[in-house]
Write an enzyme that holds these catalytic residues in place. Structure first.
Site, PDB file in Angstrom:
ATOM      1  N   ASN A  51       0.833  -1.219   0.000  1.00  0.00           N
ATOM      2  CA  ASN A  51       0.000   0.000   0.000  1.00  0.00           C
ATOM      3  C   ASN A  51       0.866   1.267   0.000  1.00  0.00           C
ATOM      4  O   ASN A  51       0.345   2.362   0.153  1.00  0.00           O
ATOM      5  CB  ASN A  51      -0.935   0.001   1.216  1.00  0.00           C
ATOM      6  CG  ASN A  51      -0.170   0.002   2.524  1.00  0.00           C
ATOM      7  OD1 ASN A  51       1.063   0.004   2.533  1.00  0.00           O
ATOM      8  ND2 ASN A  51      -0.890   0.000   3.641  1.00  0.00           N
ATOM      9  N   GLU A 109       1.045   4.307   7.590  1.00  0.00           N
ATOM     10  CA  GLU A 109       0.000   3.867   6.679  1.00  0.00           C
ATOM     11  C   GLU A 109      -0.591   5.036   5.889  1.00  0.00           C
ATOM     12  O   GLU A 109      -0.665   6.167   6.397  1.00  0.00           O
ATOM     13  CB  GLU A 109      -1.132   3.199   7.481  1.00  0.00           C
ATOM     14  CG  GLU A 109      -0.703   1.988   8.290  1.00  0.00           C
ATOM     15  CD  GLU A 109      -0.488   0.741   7.430  1.00  0.00           C
ATOM     16  OE1 GLU A 109       0.003   0.862   6.293  1.00  0.00           O
ATOM     17  OE2 GLU A 109      -0.810  -0.351   7.919  1.00  0.00           O
TER      18      GLU A 109
END
Ligand code: GLP
Length: 251
Positions: free
Chosen positions: A136, A143
């Site tokens: 990702n 994140e």
């Protein structure tokens, strides 16, 4: 940003080890931040060989672990602590006072973050950070969702892992193990490193590497934000560069 495409996966390991060795020779005593995971394993083996042959002194440096799964400790297969100790610090004969890893078993994660920050500060900030990239686009456990909502974090932090990371995490564990949160050095702290080396190997990384380094920089792909760093090198193997990158270059 400098992008280097190695000739083979083994060549990537050797080139990465060269860069780390150069840094060790030029900056003995500084802090190296090492990611765990499959990507840097080959580089670690090359570094250990060179250390055993007396070509470099890994013991000249101090080390900080990049991240770990909250709830897992050294005894847990798949923890970054176990990976780094078993594949690097123990084979290197590294004294315990030379490295610090997050304790994923801590009952006080915030205090654990403050301790890692103190370790980093006590050793003059991060020197060389050797990073991987998640599917990702995360670096460490920074994140996309966290970066989009909160921006780059200074210091260290506890992060809710996103769905991709939770799914991918299972490749590290012998049996299914739910993980929900991670401890990580924050993005802004990493971006303050003297030098950053990001490694990506294998066809599975080609799409995210293209998004991170060939498309517009965006917090939705955290690694892309490292492109403004003045000493940032991306090292790819041919599979990770396939379909989007030609010969090595500096941009
Ligand atoms: C993991 C770790 C990162 C690592 C990245 C890539 O989730 N949190 O520190 O660099 O994702 O891992 P791998 O090299 O195994 O693909």
């Amino acid at each position: 940003m400098e992008i280097i495409v190695a000739d083979t996966a083994d060549h990537l390991d050797a080139l990465a080890a060269d860069r780390v060795a150069d840094y060790i020779r030029a900056h003995p005593g500084r802090l190296l931040c090492l990611a765990a995971g499959q990507t840097p394993l080959g580089m670690m083996r090359v570094l250990l060989d060179r250390h055993r042959r007396g070509e470099i002194d890994l013991g000249a440096m101090r080390y900080a672990g990049l991240d770990d799964w909250l709830g897992l400790g050294y005894a847990d297969a798949g923890s970054c602590a176990q990976f780094l100790r078993d594949n690097f610090y123990h084979p290197a004969g590294m004294p315990a006072d030379r490295f610090r890893l997050f304790d994923g078993l801590t009952e006080a994660p915030e205090a654990e973050c403050r301790e890692m920050e103190a370790w980093i500060a006590a050793h003059g900030g991060l020197g060389l950070s050797v990073l991987g990239i998640g599917l990702n686009g995360h670096v460490g456990f920074n994140e996309p969702e966290h970066l989009v909502r909160h921006g780059p974090s200074r210091g260290c932090l506890v992060v809710d892992l996103d769905e991709t990371t939770r799914r991918v995490s299972q490749k590290y564990f012998a049996k299914p193990l739910p993980v929900a949160r991670g401890l990580t050095i924050g993005f802004a702290e990493l971006a303050a490193s003297d030098r950053i080396l990001l490694l990506a190997g294998g066809a599975a990384k080609a799409d995210i590497a293209r998004r991170a380094f060939a498309e517009n920089a965006t917090p939705a792909v955290p690694a892309s934000l490292l492109r403004t760093h003045p000493r940032f090198t991306v090292l790819l193997d041919p599979a990770a560069a396939a379909g989007w990158h030609g010969p090595s270059n500096t941009v």
